[in-house]
Design an enzyme around this catalytic site. Structure first.
Site, PDB file in Angstrom:
ATOM      1  N   ASP A 119       4.247  -4.478  -0.347  1.00  0.00           N
ATOM      2  CA  ASP A 119       4.094  -5.454   0.809  1.00  0.00           C
ATOM      3  C   ASP A 119       5.165  -6.463   0.788  1.00  0.00           C
ATOM      4  OD1 ASP A 119       1.648  -4.042   0.503  1.00  0.00           O
ATOM      5  OD2 ASP A 119       0.606  -5.544  -0.429  1.00  0.00           O
TER       6      ASP A 119
ATOM      7  N   GLU B 216      -2.996  -1.902   9.345  1.00  0.00           N
ATOM      8  CA  GLU B 216      -2.613  -3.044   8.493  1.00  0.00           C
ATOM      9  C   GLU B 216      -1.216  -3.562   8.629  1.00  0.00           C
ATOM     10  OE1 GLU B 216      -4.226  -1.865   4.774  1.00  0.00           O
ATOM     11  OE2 GLU B 216      -2.413  -0.861   4.302  1.00  0.00           O
TER      12      GLU B 216
END
Length: 327
Positions: A39, A209
């Site tokens: 991420d 997401e």
């Protein structure tokens, strides 16, 4: 004479082999630093590249965040534990997907914590603040900024976006829903929209997401991750609109696995070199030798656009990118 020629051949071969070894070492820059990290948010502060990733481990061990800095995109310095749960009393685990922005000479680090599954649990999206990019950071609010589900969006995967007029937005959401909200100038809360709502849903088709947004040629590029983060088909898609509010119509995938290189390529961010038109995409992926969901490494590739402004499909590589020192 033959012995002399043979010795010269051996010396020449040894030099060539050594040069090739050095060349290969320089060429293969992905992953860009050691360790399991995911991420990643990439950003540039004062001619220095910074990457803020998730420490990829079981949730109970995700109790801190590290950062990495580089002046040339190829040599990275680790800044360990710039923030941890000892500085955020309400955060217990699952510190995820940091997003950072500089505002009024302070650095604000937005992060998710606790992986809450309902409005009855404690956790959500928090904010930490520091006077330097490398911290140390301290809890800014003493509580989460977003601690409940709105429009079905799990409060994770936060991204802070600064619009052309200076307005900051929080764009976030898991569980296949994405919200946008206007941040107050001091980041202590939100400013309602004209219709008095605070969280507006901007979920595009196939969104899962990992939202990210940037402006190019007065167009708003909205990007996100699709698929399951623990599987091989995790990928990145995008849309383009005239406003940060959309509407965002999905154009297609731009980053995905390559069975010859790595799987699970997703949850990315984008950096633009301020001294050129070069764009870079920073993302995580899973090596072919790994099957565990948390075995994720951070990589970087160049990102290009066609004449119509569409993002060209990105090829994931072992080479990564060449050194680029910002002038």
């Amino acid at each position: 004479m033959n012995r002399v020629l043979f010795l010269l051949f051996i010396i020449s071969f040894s030099k060539t082999s050594a040069q090739n070894a050095v060349s290969d070492k320089i060429k293969n820059n992905n992953p860009i630093f050691k360790g399991w990290y995911a991420d990643p948010e990439g950003i540039i502060f004062d001619k220095t590249y910074w990457i803020y990733p998730t420490f990829s481990a079981p949730y109970e061990k995700q109790v801190f965040l590290d950062a990495f800095s580089s002046t040339d995109l190829t040599n990275w310095t680790k800044h360990a534990k710039i923030l941890d749960t000892t500085a955020v009393k309400w955060a217990k685990k699952a510190m995820w997907a940091p997003s950072i922005i500089k505002n009024k000479n302070k650095y604000f680090l937005f992060f998710g914590a606790n992986d809450i599954q309902s409005d009855t649990e404690s956790g959500g999206i928090g904010v930490a603040v520091a006077s330097k990019p490398e911290g140390p950071y301290k809890d800014y609010l003493g509580k989460p900024l977003v601690d409940k589900f709105y429009n079905g969006a799990q409060p994770i995967d936060q991204f802070v976006f600064r619009d052309k007029d200076g307005q900051h937005y929080l764009i976030y959401g898991g569980w296949k829903h994405c919200n946008i909200a206007k941040l107050k100038p001091d980041f202590t809360g939100f400013i309602p929209f004209k219709d008095k709502t605070v969280f507006k849903e901007i979920t595009p088709e196939n969104y899962v997401e990992g939202p990210f947004m940037f402006i190019r040629n007065n167009k708003y590029y909205f990007m996100w991750s699709e698929g399951g983060w623990g599987g091989p088909n995790y990928c990145v898609a995008y849309a383009i609109a005239d406003s940060p509010m959309g509407p965002f119509k999905r154009i297609g995938k731009v980053l995905q696995q390559d069975p010859k290189i790595a799987t699970g390529a997703g949850h990315h961010s984008v950096m633009k070199a301020p001294d050129s038109n070069q764009y870079y995409i920073v993302y995580h992926r899973r090596p072919l030798t790994e099957t565990h969901a948390n075995s994720r490494e951070t990589c970087i590739e160049e990102m290009f656009f066609d004449e119509q402004g569409f993002i060209k499909p990105i090829t994931i590589t072992n080479e990564g990118v060449k050194a680029h020192i910002i002038k």
